[in-house]
Design a protein around this motif. Structure first.
Motif, PDB file in Angstrom:
ATOM      1  N   ILE A 243     -52.983   2.735  75.968  1.00  0.00           N
ATOM      2  CA  ILE A 243     -52.697   2.706  77.407  1.00  0.00           C
ATOM      3  C   ILE A 243     -52.067   4.037  77.815  1.00  0.00           C
ATOM      4  O   ILE A 243     -51.274   4.622  77.058  1.00  0.00           O
ATOM      5  N   PRO A 244     -52.417   4.568  78.997  1.00  0.00           N
ATOM      6  CA  PRO A 244     -51.798   5.821  79.441  1.00  0.00           C
ATOM      7  C   PRO A 244     -50.285   5.659  79.598  1.00  0.00           C
ATOM      8  O   PRO A 244     -49.795   4.585  79.960  1.00  0.00           O
ATOM      9  N   GLU A 245     -49.563   6.726  79.356  1.00  0.00           N
ATOM     10  CA  GLU A 245     -48.103   6.662  79.437  1.00  0.00           C
ATOM     11  C   GLU A 245     -47.616   6.201  80.814  1.00  0.00           C
ATOM     12  O   GLU A 245     -46.602   5.507  80.928  1.00  0.00           O
ATOM     13  N   SER A 246     -48.366   6.522  81.863  1.00  0.00           N
ATOM     14  CA  SER A 246     -47.944   6.155  83.216  1.00  0.00           C
ATOM     15  C   SER A 246     -48.081   4.659  83.479  1.00  0.00           C
ATOM     16  O   SER A 246     -47.532   4.148  84.465  1.00  0.00           O
ATOM     17  N   GLU A 247     -48.818   3.938  82.615  1.00  0.00           N
ATOM     18  CA  GLU A 247     -49.030   2.500  82.813  1.00  0.00           C
ATOM     19  C   GLU A 247     -47.994   1.647  82.076  1.00  0.00           C
ATOM     20  O   GLU A 247     -47.929   0.437  82.257  1.00  0.00           O
ATOM     21  N   ILE A 248     -47.201   2.277  81.226  1.00  0.00           N
ATOM     22  CA  ILE A 248     -46.186   1.556  80.439  1.00  0.00           C
ATOM     23  C   ILE A 248     -45.006   1.211  81.340  1.00  0.00           C
ATOM     24  O   ILE A 248     -44.549   2.026  82.140  1.00  0.00           O
ATOM     25  N   LEU A 376     -34.808   3.489  79.189  1.00  0.00           N
ATOM     26  CA  LEU A 376     -35.293   4.771  78.700  1.00  0.00           C
ATOM     27  C   LEU A 376     -36.633   5.077  79.369  1.00  0.00           C
ATOM     28  O   LEU A 376     -37.294   4.198  79.912  1.00  0.00           O
ATOM     29  N   THR A 377     -37.037   6.313  79.319  1.00  0.00           N
ATOM     30  CA  THR A 377     -38.322   6.713  79.871  1.00  0.00           C
ATOM     31  C   THR A 377     -39.319   6.914  78.736  1.00  0.00           C
ATOM     32  O   THR A 377     -38.935   7.140  77.572  1.00  0.00           O
ATOM     33  N   ILE A 378     -40.597   6.864  79.070  1.00  0.00           N
ATOM     34  CA  ILE A 378     -41.618   7.098  78.053  1.00  0.00           C
ATOM     35  C   ILE A 378     -41.514   8.527  77.521  1.00  0.00           C
ATOM     36  O   ILE A 378     -41.779   8.785  76.340  1.00  0.00           O
TER      37      ILE A 378
END
Length: 411
Positions: A243-248, A376-378
């Motif tokens: 999954i793209p990081e922006s979708e997490i 936390l951030t990805i």
């Protein structure tokens, strides 16, 4: 560079998919789980809990063998069917207005071994060995490893075209989440996806560290027992959902502590003052507002804790994580908690269930003090993984949570 492969999935028939798909076994409370097992003969829970058929609990190798048997029965009864063509499976989950779009594929144990697939958590050796034994006996992956990858415009364009087509599956579960799956088997598109990932230097495990490690152990064992090993066998891969990081979506885990390590409330606050500027917030629910800033609930009152940066060094991605800061400035030196995984004085509640439930648990006397953190951030997770460092346990609660039984990878 990263290897992704299509595979011939074992999957539910279209008319039964909504009945087969299940959350993880632990995600159900016992009453709900028993109701599903009683009234839904198609639920994947029957495979995971094979002893239900005999009205008894089973464990160990006997359970592994019975899981395999229940799986064979689902195939024999044509609840499951097998694809004829290797495919990728684009899977979108829409939950509470948020859409997550990724795909099922086979990822390489060699990439895990060489560090192309990056991890940010330690694993326990006994659990690795146990689950590798489980995989060897049951012969399939049913719960994919969740991995994040860098956003890619070419991949996003492929997905945007695909989701305009009629999905293979389209159903809504009782928690009101909408699930859609599209099969991707056109050779040109499959090759294009493989080529895109062959240019990606890294994939990042978001959820499934033990499953990844166990798949690697299994591959090593089968390779050593196979004199004709070619490197293309199914055991050289394991099922993942990329999954793209922006979708997490990432939620925090709040920390709840029993006792103050022999300190009075006043003594505890004085020791906190070494590392933090402390402000009283009365009894109004209070959340931290920025990085390196924590909320605390103690003795019926909220506090804000602002880190005094001159007394704490952030010299690598791990030391800059709020979960690590809390550990190194409060949990370990003041409260005497060194083993975050096994110390019975500490418990974790993910932030999706909010700070009010933390307050209730403390007011009811189950815990003494609680700490609220920002998620936390990805980017932080990826930075820790890129530096080959390991985050404290329970640093993140990550979504999407995938349904089991939608696609199965045979080993």
């Amino acid at each position: 560079m990263a290897i992704v492969k299509p595979f011939k999935a074992i999957r539910p028939t279209r008319d039964k998919v909504v009945h087969v798909a299940s959350k993880s076994y632990e995600a159900y409370d016992p009453v709900e789980r028993d109701a599903i097992l009683t009234y839904n003969p198609f639920s994947f829970l029957h495979i995971i809990n094979p002893g239900y058929k005999f009205h008894q609990d089973v464990g160990g190798k006997e359970r592994f063998r019975l899981v395999h048997n229940r799986y064979l029965e689902f195939l024999e009864d044509q609840i499951f069917i097998q694809e004829e063509t290797p495919s990728f499976y684009l899977y979108q989950i829409e939950d509470q207005g948020h859409k997550s779009l990724g795909f099922f594929c086979a990822t390489s144990v060699k990439d895990y071994e060489t560090g192309i697939i990056k991890k940010h958590e330690d694993t326990l050796e006994d659990r690795e060995v146990l689950f590798a034994d489980y995989l060897n006996t049951v012969g399939f992956n049913a719960e994919p490893v969740l991995m994040a990858h860098k956003d890619d415009k070419r991949l996003a364009a492929i997905w945007a075209r695909k989701i305009k087509e009629q999905p293979l599956y389209d159903f809504t579960t009782t928690d009101r989440a909408k699930h859609q799956i599209w099969r991707i088997d056109a050779p040109k598109i499959v090759t294009e996806i493989e080529n895109i990932f062959s240019e990606m230097p890294s994939l990042y495990i978001a959820d499934g560290h033990h499953r990844s490690a166990s798949s690697y152990l299994l591959s090593e064992e089968r390779k050593s027992n196979n004199p004709n090993h070619m490197g293309t066998e199914a055991y050289n891969y394991f099922m993942s959902y990329l999954i793209p990081e922006s979708e997490i979506r990432i939620y925090e885990y709040n920390r709840l502590i029993r006792g103050l390590n022999g300190l009075s409330k006043e003594e505890f606050l004085i020791q906190l003052d070494t590392f933090y500027r402390i402000e009283e917030k009365k009894d109004d629910p209070y959340n931290p507002s920025q990085k390196h800033h924590f909320s605390m609930y103690l003795d019926g009152q909220y506090y804000s804790l602002y880190l005094r940066k001159k007394v704490y060094d952030m010299d690598d991605p791990l030391s800059a994580l709020d979960t690590q800061i809390l550990f190194k400035t409060i949990l370990e030196p003041i409260l005497g908690i060194q083993d975050l995984r096994n110390d019975k004085r500490i418990a974790y509640r993910h932030g999706k269930y909010n700070i009010l439930k933390m307050k209730d648990a403390i007011d009811q006397g189950e815990f003494t003090v609680g700490f609220g953190l920002l998620p936390l951030t990805i980017e932080e997770i990826m930075a820790v993984a890129d530096a080959d460092l390991v985050m404290p346990p329970k640093s993140t609660y990550i979504e999407p949570k995938l349904r089991s039984g939608l696609a199965i990878y045979e080993l």
